[in-house]
Structures are given as C-alpha cells and as structure tokens.
Design a protein around this motif. Structure first.
Motif, PDB file in Angstrom:
ATOM      1  N   ASN A  25      -4.815   8.339  -2.872  1.00 10.81           N
ATOM      2  CA  ASN A  25      -5.005   8.017  -1.409  1.00 10.81           C
ATOM      3  C   ASN A  25      -3.696   8.933  -0.691  1.00 10.81           C
ATOM      4  O   ASN A  25      -3.564   8.595   0.510  1.00 10.81           O
TER       5      ASN A  25
ATOM      6  N   GLU B 153      -6.745   0.455  -3.659  1.00 11.19           N
ATOM      7  CA  GLU B 153      -5.899   0.902  -2.423  1.00 11.19           C
ATOM      8  C   GLU B 153      -4.448   0.650  -2.760  1.00 11.19           C
ATOM      9  O   GLU B 153      -3.357   1.197  -2.290  1.00 11.19           O
TER      10      GLU B 153
ATOM     11  N   ARG C 224       0.652  -1.326  -0.042  1.00 10.50           N
ATOM     12  CA  ARG C 224      -0.084  -0.100   0.007  1.00 10.50           C
ATOM     13  C   ARG C 224       1.038   1.337  -0.102  1.00 10.50           C
ATOM     14  O   ARG C 224       0.433   2.567  -0.568  1.00 10.50           O
TER      15      ARG C 224
ATOM     16  N   SER D 127      -1.540   5.803  -6.931  1.00  8.69           N
ATOM     17  CA  SER D 127      -1.896   6.062  -5.341  1.00  8.69           C
ATOM     18  C   SER D 127      -2.128   7.488  -5.152  1.00  8.69           C
ATOM     19  O   SER D 127      -2.232   7.976  -3.735  1.00  8.69           O
TER      20      SER D 127
END
Lengths: 370, 395
Positions: free
Chosen positions: B153, B338, B77, B150
């Motif tokens: 996020n 994610e 992640r 990403s």
C-alpha cells in the motif's frame, strides 16, 4: 493518575537514604538482629522524631506532616531497600491509619496520633501480619462490660517495639478498636522467618483498655489493612531494586573463565528480565500509592494489582540474587538472605498474591466458578 | 520564526473548537485543516502539524475531537509512517523534506513502509548488503528487503543501504527515502502463519533515488536508523490502552458471557494475566508520563519486551479457555490486509499474530541484550566483526 515522583518526594527519599547510609548499612544488619536488640531504636528515633516520617500521614492540625500515601510509599521503598529494622509499617502505617479512621476529634484518638506523629510514642496494630483487607473483623479478642480485653492475637508485626497496642475487639457494644498499654499485655516475640521484622504473639488477660471512638471500627480496620497492603508494595519494590542493583554490581566485577561473569548472555538475559519486572513493579506500586493518596475510589483495584504483582517480583529478585551470587549468596555474612527473608515474609503479609487475585476477581467482575 | 509562548490546555481547547466550527466537505479536508492548525501532533514544530507544545497536551486535543466525533487519520493503517518515519524525518530531515513528506504522511494520503531487514540481515541489521551507488545526482539501489509490512500500500519507504563496503559494517550505511512507485521496486506478498500476507518481500533493481531524498549524512545511516528503531519499539509497546484494553479485553468478555467455560484453575490464571495486563499498561503509562515531563528514562527499552510477552501469554490462554471453539479458525484465505492488526479477528488469529510481537522491531533476545548492556551496564557481546571492513566479513 501520576506515576512519577515529585521533587518533594525525591527530596524526602534523599533525606531518608542519608540517614540509612549513616545508621544502617546492610552489612551491619546481620550482626544486629542476633544481638538481642532486633530493633534499631536509635535509627527509629532519628527517622520518626528528627526527620518526622512517623507523622507523614497525620494531618498538620494533629501534629503531623499532612502528607499522603505517595510520600509514605517513598519512605517504604527506602526502608525496604535497607531492610531497616524499624517499626515503620506497624506504627506509622498500620496503627496510624487505623487511628485516622477513628473519630480524630476525640481526645483519646487525637492525643495518641499526636504522640505517634511526634515520634515520642510507637504503636502496633494488633492483627496477624497475614491478615488481608476484606477479611471479617477478627474475633480473637473479647471486650467485657468493663472494657477489659481478653484473647490472643498471633503474629503481630512491630508489637515488641510498641508502647501502645491498637487492638480490634468485640464486646457488648459490637466491634471496636481499643488502645492498650503494651505493659498491660504479654508481648511474646517468636523466632520469625523475617529477621528484620520480628513478630510477636500478644496475650491479653483482662487487660485494661480504652475504647477509641469510631463511627465504624470495622471500616477503619479494613482501611488500615488496605493502605498497609498498598504501601507494602513499595517496600517490596525497594527490596527488589536492591537485590537487582547488588546482583548487577557483583556480576559486573566477578571473573570466571577469564571473563566478567555478567558478560555471559544467559545471565544478561535473566537480569534484563528481572529489570523489566522491577520497572513494572515500580509502575504498579506508584499506581497503588497514588490511588491511596487520592479519593481512594480506585484504590481497591490498584492495591490488589500491586500486591498480586510486586510480591512475586520481590521474591524473584531475591531468589535470583541468591542464585547469581553463587556460594556467597548462601552465607549468613552476606546481607542477601535478609532480603530473601523479608521478600518471602512480605509475600504472606497483608494477603498473599492468590488472595489478592481472588479479591480482584470480585472487584472487576470476573467471577469464580459457580 | 517568532517565539510564541507555550500553549495552555485552554488555548488548545479553544483552537480545537475553532477548527471544528468550520464545515469541511470531506474527512481529508478536515485532516489537512487540522494539520495546518498545528493540532495533528502538538509537540511537532509550528508549520509541521504542531505548536511546539508539550507532548502530553495532545490528549487535550484528542479528547475534544473525540467528543465532537471528528474523523481521525486511522493510525493503524499508517503506523509505520507515524511511529517511525515521521520522528526520523523530523530529527534528521532537511526543511524541504519535512515540508514535502510530513503533511501527507500524517493525513494518511501517503502510506509509508520500512525497508530495513534483509534475508541475510535480521538481528544483525548492520550487516545488510543492499547496495546504493552514487550516479550523478542520484543513487542507484540494488538488493532485497523482507518482512515489509504495508509495502503493497505504500507510497514511500524509509530505506537503509550500503554505500561503502570498504569500512566496518556500521560505518558504511546511508539512510534514504525510497519512492515505492519506482519501476525498479517489486513487491511480492509473503504469506504468514495467520494465512494472510500482512508483510512482503521487496526486490530493488536499479531503483533511482535522488540525493535530495537522503536522510542524514552519507555513511551516517546507522545512527539515523537507531532513532527509527527506538521509536518503533516505543510505538509498538507504548500504545495507550484503557484498563482491560488490548489482548485481555476479548478474554474478559468471554469469561463473563460463557460461565460454562469457567474452572477454578483457569480463574486464577485469568486473574494473573489480568494483573499482568494492568501492570504492563501502567508501565507504558509511566513511560508516557516521563516523556511528557521531558525526562525519558531507560524504562522505554522494556516496553516492547513486556508487550510481546503479555500478548503471547494472554492470546495462548484465550484459545485454551475457548475449549472446543478454540479448535476452529476463522479463515486461512490468503489476503493482503490494509492495516496491521494485533487484536482483530478471532482468538486463533490473535494467538498466531502475537508470535510476531517478539520478533518484529527487534527480537526479544536482542532487546534483552540492549537492556543488559545499555541500561544495566553489563559487558557487550563479543564482536568479532566490529573493526573489519564489511566486504571482508566471513559469509
């Protein structure tokens, strides 16, 4: 698993490289191999006796160096990089490992190992160079009740340089390894694809022989073939590295179209891909040598992986070398062809890549059809 | 800071056991404590999650923690933070920057992304046109970035922007840490061939970055970015895998479980790929051993090239092996995942996702140039733009 080189191994490499630079520059090899004296006996004496590389695998108490397959692999790399015409594979690897699988406490075995380690004797393992580990015990030679051997073994490596042949034979007491004086056999060299590793057919006609005591002769022979195959990957690595280095060097100085040829992107990319293959081959060859040097539990897999991969890299490197050198790569005068011939012969030696892949399938649980 | 002797494996084991003894209410509490104990990345300096120990000793800590079932920081992640931002901040950051950014980066409290590529600057990254203009204590940034995994996020980004258009392209770039919550940052999903949007386009309009968030000197951004890119390539290609791990794992499983798919021709190719997977794994392991021994070789440059080639060949084989089932695809629904996931989902996804492996983090063609020029010493590609001010380049 240690895939690096130790300081001792680096020192050994430097020592072997010095000897080879003095005695065996690649440019001098083509003339020698046609001169009726294919082996460089002077070089072999310096390597085997003075430097002690013939006894690397032999324990110290038997007169050797007590080293491991890791050190032998470094020697193989250097000998491959020089396509040196010496019987190291046949004598110091194959025959020596077969003997180490026999009863080394018995005088017949210990004496021979001691002489091999000292470099005063050279031996060959009388099997076809195309033999692969895992094959059935060869049936080509019979031993009679008096211990005399009869039969023909084809394509034996380094027999022409050997004083003693270690011969697998089947007799009234089953499979055994026998020592035969080369003088008692007919060793008939034939014209070999690989000019720097001449092969011979060996004919035995009721040849006097001495049974080498062994708990399991078949296991000793198979261990020798497995060790030989694993260490051959290091020789193939040495061949590939030389071809890459020499081709990069040549393309860095050759001019066409007013430019350095090595600056053309199509060639740069081919060489980058080849470099990556050689880097990968080094990891694979080191893994095989390290596995053979350890408890051997993982050697079956790593040797097959190394052989299945590095054989192709050596051939590819030599073929790219010939192509990228242009016309000069096709000449007898340039040593590249010796590397191509060695690489192509090594692809067959001790199991082809396809055979090693098939053996691997059984070892890692990826079965074939049916 | 006082000099401490290098910890031994036994020291690390004992420190790890001590860490595990005290109960922590949440996984995050545990990760923070692990960072503070210097067991996050042992080769980092003391006070920054490490102990100044050899990198190889991390394995000792990881083995103890895995045996105890301790929570981890879900590296997939936060791969960009761990693999790219962190080593760059460690090397070029100020003491304040290291103190502020590294701990929440490592624990996963703050996700990072990378604002490098632009629509007009891909392989020619140094040609980028996103501008950063000094305004008091801040820089004001305008431009567009692309292929940003990403970003949706992320709390922070590593960013390179042009601060001086009047000098040649490599000299006028500066490296920043960009706050992704700034109102001038707009993130739009960019749907990819798998159906989902792992990456994004990022529009930067009047984004204000304090000068304190500059990494390295003004105009030195290209050099700083090189550190990031080298780390990126090792991070992508150097993943530690067990034998038969990674892309070959599902193929081997299918082969064992579905004998009706086997043919002799597929068998030989499967084993060829198995060998290539093992050799690639050994190559990456050898690079890790070189780094652990403090003697990195040029071999690291090849890791991503080998990894991309292997993944593409193996995943292509997997779809073919599956036959009729290879005609099905799991799900084309647009989602924003994610994590970056190379191996997940089904064979069709793996096949399509692997196409990116030879593009992301430097294309295989650029990597071959780098190997040919920097490792083999062959001549550079002709560079007509090298000594020309960036603003005068033909467009």
């Amino acid at each position: 698993m240690n895939l690096l080189y130790s300081e001792v191994e680096d020192d050994l490499r430097a020592a072997v490289r010095d000897v080879l630079a003095d005695h065996c520059p690649p440019g001098a090899v083509p003339a020698r191999v046609e001169g009726g004296e294919p082996y460089d006996r002077g070089l072999w004496r310096v390597l085997a006796a003075d430097l002690g590389v013939a006894g690397l695998l032999v324990p110290e108490k038997l007169g050797g160096q007590g080293a491991t397959a890791r050190e032998v692999a470094v020697v193989m790399e250097e000998l491959g990089g020089a396509v040196a015409p010496v019987p190291f594979l046949g004598s110091a690897v194959l025959a020596t490992t077969a003997l180490l699988g026999c009863a080394t406490g018995e005088p017949a075995v210990a004496d021979l190992l001691g002489r091999l380690a000292a470099g005063t004797e050279t031996a060959a393992l009388a099997v076809s160079l195309a033999s692969a580990p895992g094959a059935p015990f060869p049936a080509a030679v019979r031993a009679d009740a008096d211990g005399r051997l009869t039969g023909v073994v084809t394509a034996v490596a380094d027999a022409a340089a050997a004083g003693v042949l270690v011969v697998p034979a089947t007799g009234p007491h089953g499979s055994g390894l026998y020592a035969v004086a080369a003088a008692d056999a007919a060793v008939e060299p034939f014209v070999s694809l690989d000019l720097t590793r001449p092969l011979s057919d060996v004919r035995l006609a009721a040849a006097p022989a001495r049974l080498l005591p062994a708990g399991d002769a078949a296991a000793a022979l198979d261990a020798a073939l497995l060790t030989g195959a694993g260490l051959l990957a290091s020789e193939q690595l040495g061949v590939a590295q030389w071809c890459l280095d020499e081709t990069v060097r040549y393309l860095g100085q050759r001019h066409q179209f007013g430019r350095v040829v090595g600056g053309f992107q199509s060639l740069k990319h081919r060489l980058a891909d080849l470099w990556l293959e050689v880097v990968s081959a080094r990891a694979a060859a080191r893994a095989a040598a390290d596995a053979l040097a350890g408890d051997g539990r993982d050697a079956g897999v790593e040797v097959r992986v190394a052989q299945a991969y590095v054989s192709g890299v050596a051939v590819h490197a030599a073929e790219e070398g010939v192509q990228l050198h242009g016309g000069i790569g096709m000449t007898w005068e340039h040593p590249l062809h010796l590397y191509l011939k060695r690489a192509k012969a090594d692809e067959i030696a001790l199991g082809t890549p396809g055979r090693h892949r098939a053996a691997l399938g059984a070892l890692v649980g990826l079965p074939a059809v049916g | 800071m006082a000099e401490h002797p290098t910890p031994t494996p036994e020291d690390l084991r004992s420190r790890t056991r001590t860490l595990l003894e005290e109960p922590r209410p949440t996984p995050l509490d545990f990760l923070r404590a692990r960072f503070d104990a210097g067991l996050a990345w042992v080769h980092f300096p003391e006070g920054l999650g490490g102990l100044g120990a050899p990198r190889a000793l991390q394995a000792v800590v990881d083995a103890e923690l895995a045996a105890a079932g301790a929570p981890d920081n879900d590296p997939r992640r936060i791969g960009i933070g761990l693999g790219m931002a962190a080593p760059t901040i460690l090397r070029y950051g100020t003491a304040e920057q290291k103190e502020r950014f590294l701990r929440p980066l490592w624990t996963g409290e703050e996700v990072w992304c990378q604002l490098f590529s632009e629509p007009g600057a891909g392989s020619d990254l140094a040609g980028l046109r996103t501008r950063a203009v000094r305004d008091g204590d801040d820089w004001v940034v305008d431009g567009q970035k692309v292929w940003t995994s990403s970003a949706h996020n992320a709390r922070w980004a590593i960013l390179i922007a042009r601060t001086d258009p009047d000098v040649p392209k490599h000299q006028g770039i500066t490296y920043f840490v960009c706050d992704m919550t700034d109102p001038g940052v707009e993130v739009r999903p960019l749907r990819q061939i798998t159906g989902e949007a792992e990456f994004n386009e990022v529009f930067l309009t009047g984004v204000r970055i304090p000068d304190a968030h500059r990494l390295g000197a003004v105009g030195d951004g290209w050099r700083v970015a090189q550190a990031t890119l080298m780390n990126e390539r090792v991070a992508i290609g150097g993943l530690a895998l067990p034998r038969e791990g990674g892309m070959i794992a599902p193929v081997a499983k299918t082969w064992r479980e579905r004998p009706e798919l086997r043919t002799a021709e597929l068998h030989d190719r499967l084993l060829g790929l198995w060998v290539e997977a093992e050799v690639t794994r050994l190559g990456a392991e050898r690079v890790r051993q070189q780094m652990a021994a403090g003697a990195p070789g040029p071999e690291g440059s090849g890791l991503k090239l080998a990894f991309a080639r292997l993944n593409q060949r193996v995943s292509g084989f997997e779809v073919e092996l599956l036959g009729e089932d290879g005609l099905r695809y799991g799900d084309w629904t647009m989602v924003r995942p994610e994590k970056v996931d190379f191996y997940g989902r089904d064979a069709g996804y793996r096949y399509l996702r692997a196409k990116g492996n030879s593009i992301e983090g430097g294309t295989s063609e650029i990597l071959r140039n780098i190997i040919a020029e920097r490792v083999l010493g062959l001549p550079s590609e002709p560079r007509t733009d090298k000594d020309v001010a960036w603003k005068d380049l033909p467009r």
